[in-house]
Design a protein around this motif. Structure first.
Motif, PDB file in Angstrom:
ATOM      1  N   HIS A  38       0.860  -1.293   0.013  1.00 14.19           N
ATOM      2  CA  HIS A  38       0.162   0.168  -0.016  1.00 14.19           C
ATOM      3  C   HIS A  38       1.045   1.130   0.116  1.00 14.19           C
ATOM      4  O   HIS A  38       0.661   2.407  -0.684  1.00 14.19           O
ATOM      5  CB  HIS A  38      -1.106  -0.052   1.383  1.00 14.19           C
ATOM      6  CG  HIS A  38      -1.687   1.001   1.253  1.00 14.19           C
ATOM      7  ND1 HIS A  38      -3.116   1.071   0.918  1.00 14.19           N
ATOM      8  CD2 HIS A  38      -1.579   2.420   2.016  1.00 14.19           C
ATOM      9  CE1 HIS A  38      -3.564   2.342   1.145  1.00 14.19           C
ATOM     10  NE2 HIS A  38      -2.685   3.103   1.776  1.00 14.19           N
ATOM     11  N   HIS A  90       1.632   4.529  -2.845  1.00 14.75           N
ATOM     12  CA  HIS A  90       1.562   5.729  -2.500  1.00 14.75           C
ATOM     13  C   HIS A  90       3.028   6.412  -2.965  1.00 14.75           C
ATOM     14  O   HIS A  90       3.066   7.573  -3.700  1.00 14.75           O
ATOM     15  CB  HIS A  90       1.500   6.022  -1.165  1.00 14.75           C
ATOM     16  CG  HIS A  90       0.107   6.116  -0.636  1.00 14.75           C
ATOM     17  ND1 HIS A  90      -0.930   6.447  -1.323  1.00 14.75           N
ATOM     18  CD2 HIS A  90      -0.323   5.387   0.638  1.00 14.75           C
ATOM     19  CE1 HIS A  90      -2.200   6.241  -0.532  1.00 14.75           C
ATOM     20  NE2 HIS A  90      -1.881   5.513   0.679  1.00 14.75           N
ATOM     21  N   HIS A 147      -5.458   6.451  -2.681  1.00 16.18           N
ATOM     22  CA  HIS A 147      -6.502   5.469  -2.247  1.00 16.18           C
ATOM     23  C   HIS A 147      -7.420   5.088  -3.143  1.00 16.18           C
ATOM     24  O   HIS A 147      -8.130   5.994  -3.765  1.00 16.18           O
ATOM     25  CB  HIS A 147      -7.064   6.085  -0.816  1.00 16.18           C
ATOM     26  CG  HIS A 147      -6.304   6.111   0.161  1.00 16.18           C
ATOM     27  ND1 HIS A 147      -6.397   6.891   1.302  1.00 16.18           N
ATOM     28  CD2 HIS A 147      -5.243   5.200   0.557  1.00 16.18           C
ATOM     29  CE1 HIS A 147      -5.519   6.587   2.435  1.00 16.18           C
ATOM     30  NE2 HIS A 147      -4.602   5.591   1.699  1.00 16.18           N
TER      31      HIS A 147
HETATM   32 ZN   LIG Z   1      -3.008   5.101   2.403  1.00 14.54          ZN
END
Ligand SMILES: [Zn+2]
Ligand SMILES: [Zn+2]
Length: 139
Positions: free
Chosen positions: A58, A62, A68
């Motif tokens: 995750h 980014h 998201h």
């Molecule tokens: Zn995040």
């Protein structure tokens, strides 16, 4: 991408975080502390590693500019608790994978085969079956 065993607090007055990343600087960090309940042992190693892989994936997303995702089955959908993390898949949805592929230009099939091999070795059976499903879609 940094990985630490220390509990992470972005600011002293803030609550802990599982991980954190900066879009601008392209860096991220994850802590295994909460994933292993503060003590990594042989009995919680695989569960902690699976959580670390999900949160690290995750944060790395980014780092490559992916924000998201609304898809609940995507690793780029944020999590606020370990039950939520455990429920999530370790992989990005097809849209987020396309975004990542457009900036990194990797071999999608080779990546899936490598992931499959890794999941097999770690006995991550649910992730293994998803990698198989993804590979079948390429046929
Ligand atoms: Zn995040
Ligand atoms: Zn997604």
């Amino acid at each position: 991408m940094g990985i630490t065993e220390k509990d992470l607090f972005p600011k002293p007055e803030w609550n802990y975080v599982f991980g954190l990343a900066s879009y601008e600087d392209g860096v991220g960090v994850t802590s295994i502390y909460r994933f292993s309940n503060g003590y990594l042992s042989e009995s919680n190693f695989n569960e902690s590693l699976e959580r670390l892989i999900k949160i690290s994936s995750h944060e790395i997303g980014h780092m490559f500019g992916i924000s998201h995702c609304l898809n609940a089955n995507c690793v780029m959908n944020g999590t606020n608790s370990l039950p939520e993390t455990d429920f999530h898949f370790a992989r990005a949805c097809s849209l987020c994978q396309q975004k990542l592929k457009s900036s990194l230009h990797y071999d999608h099939q080779k990546r899936l085969l490598d992931l499959k091999q890794f999941f097999e070795k770690q006995h991550f059976n649910s992730e293994l079956s998803r990698a198989d499903q993804d590979l079948n879609l390429l046929k």
